[in-house]
Design a protein around this motif. Structure first.
Motif, PDB file in Angstrom:
ATOM      1  N   LEU A 117       0.843  -1.196   0.000  1.00 58.85           N
ATOM      2  CA  LEU A 117       0.000   0.000   0.000  1.00 58.85           C
ATOM      3  C   LEU A 117       0.879   1.247   0.000  1.00 58.85           C
ATOM      4  N   GLY A 121      -1.958   4.478   3.071  1.00 51.80           N
ATOM      5  CA  GLY A 121      -2.850   3.329   3.133  1.00 51.80           C
ATOM      6  C   GLY A 121      -3.721   3.109   1.914  1.00 51.80           C
ATOM      7  N   ALA A 127       0.217  -2.165  -5.560  1.00 51.29           N
ATOM      8  CA  ALA A 127      -0.724  -3.019  -4.845  1.00 51.29           C
ATOM      9  C   ALA A 127      -1.735  -3.655  -5.792  1.00 51.29           C
ATOM     10  N   ASP A 149      -0.528  -5.931   5.082  1.00 47.88           N
ATOM     11  CA  ASP A 149       0.155  -4.669   4.778  1.00 47.88           C
ATOM     12  C   ASP A 149       1.670  -4.869   4.854  1.00 47.88           C
ATOM     13  N   GLU A 150       2.387  -4.454   3.815  1.00 50.06           N
ATOM     14  CA  GLU A 150       3.836  -4.658   3.796  1.00 50.06           C
ATOM     15  C   GLU A 150       4.609  -3.356   3.598  1.00 50.06           C
ATOM     16  N   ARG A 151       4.043  -2.243   3.968  1.00 42.57           N
ATOM     17  CA  ARG A 151       4.726  -0.969   3.769  1.00 42.57           C
ATOM     18  C   ARG A 151       6.104  -0.963   4.429  1.00 42.57           C
ATOM     19  N   GLY A 199      -4.715  -8.841   8.358  1.00 42.48           N
ATOM     20  CA  GLY A 199      -5.001  -8.793   6.927  1.00 42.48           C
ATOM     21  C   GLY A 199      -6.325  -9.447   6.572  1.00 42.48           C
TER      22      GLY A 199
END
Length: 206
Positions: A117, A121, A127, A149-151, A199
């Protein structure tokens, strides 16, 4: 009939028993072990952080970092405690089959795929590409696919490798695996803290 202890406290009466407990409690200036055990508020007789640890589902998970050129894969132990690097797969024909074979080989209960993301977000182009990839993976995989989420995981992985003395040139194949480790370990830690998997699972139309 009442018995007297060596200190003169009555052993048969309620008042005598209370006096005996008070003496045992303060005999050495602190609570004795059996008094602590009666508290029942933790493993050491007092409130401690171990009571907040929640169980994690047992079973191997495969963490996946989907890139435009390579796919990093990591796995965790059956207890869901520690994520470790596994393999790097080239993106292209046959990549989905390789992931499916890994799931069968390691008896994985699910894939944990990082969703890149934006910092606020939102779902950006990166994504969107990952969502399209996992939609295909979910159709073929022998286990569920979960998006988390892998920011900043790639940035964190690169910094970790640099601190370990690895150059960017020699760690290109490894950084994808390390990013997958960051994704999977983060998911495991969040599940342990919240008591529920993070998730969302990818829906499959069959």
């Amino acid at each position: 009939y009442r018995t007297l202890r060596s200190d003169g406290a009555a052993g048969g009466s309620r008042a005598g028993r209370r006096a005996w407990r008070r003496q045992g409690r303060h005999r050495s200036g602190r609570r004795t072990g059996w008094i602590q055990g009666r508290r029942g508020s933790g493993c050491c007789g007092r409130r401690c952080s171990s009571r907040t640890i929640r169980p994690v589902r047992s079973g191997v998970r495969l963490g996946v970092d989907v890139g435009s050129v390579r796919i990093g894969v990591a796995r965790c132990d059956d207890a869901g405690l520690l994520a470790t690097p596994l393999v790097t797969i080239s993106r292209g024909p046959g990549d989905l089959d390789q992931l499916g074979a890994l799931a069968v080989q390691h008896l994985a209960i699910e894939f944990v795929v990082g969703l890149p993301l934006t910092m606020d977000g939102q779902v950006g182009p990166a994504a969107t590409g990952v969502e399209a990839f996992v939609a295909e993976l979910a159709q073929l995989a022998p286990c569920p696919v979960r998006l988390v989420d892998e920011r900043l995981t790639t940035v964190t992985a690169t910094r970790a490798l640099r601190s370990a003395g690895r150059s960017s040139r020699t760690s290109r194949q490894i950084v994808d695996q390390q990013a997958a480790v960051e994704i999977l370990q983060g998911a495991l830690d969040r599940e342990r803290a919240a008591g529920a998997p993070p998730g969302r699972c990818v829906k499959v139309d069959r």
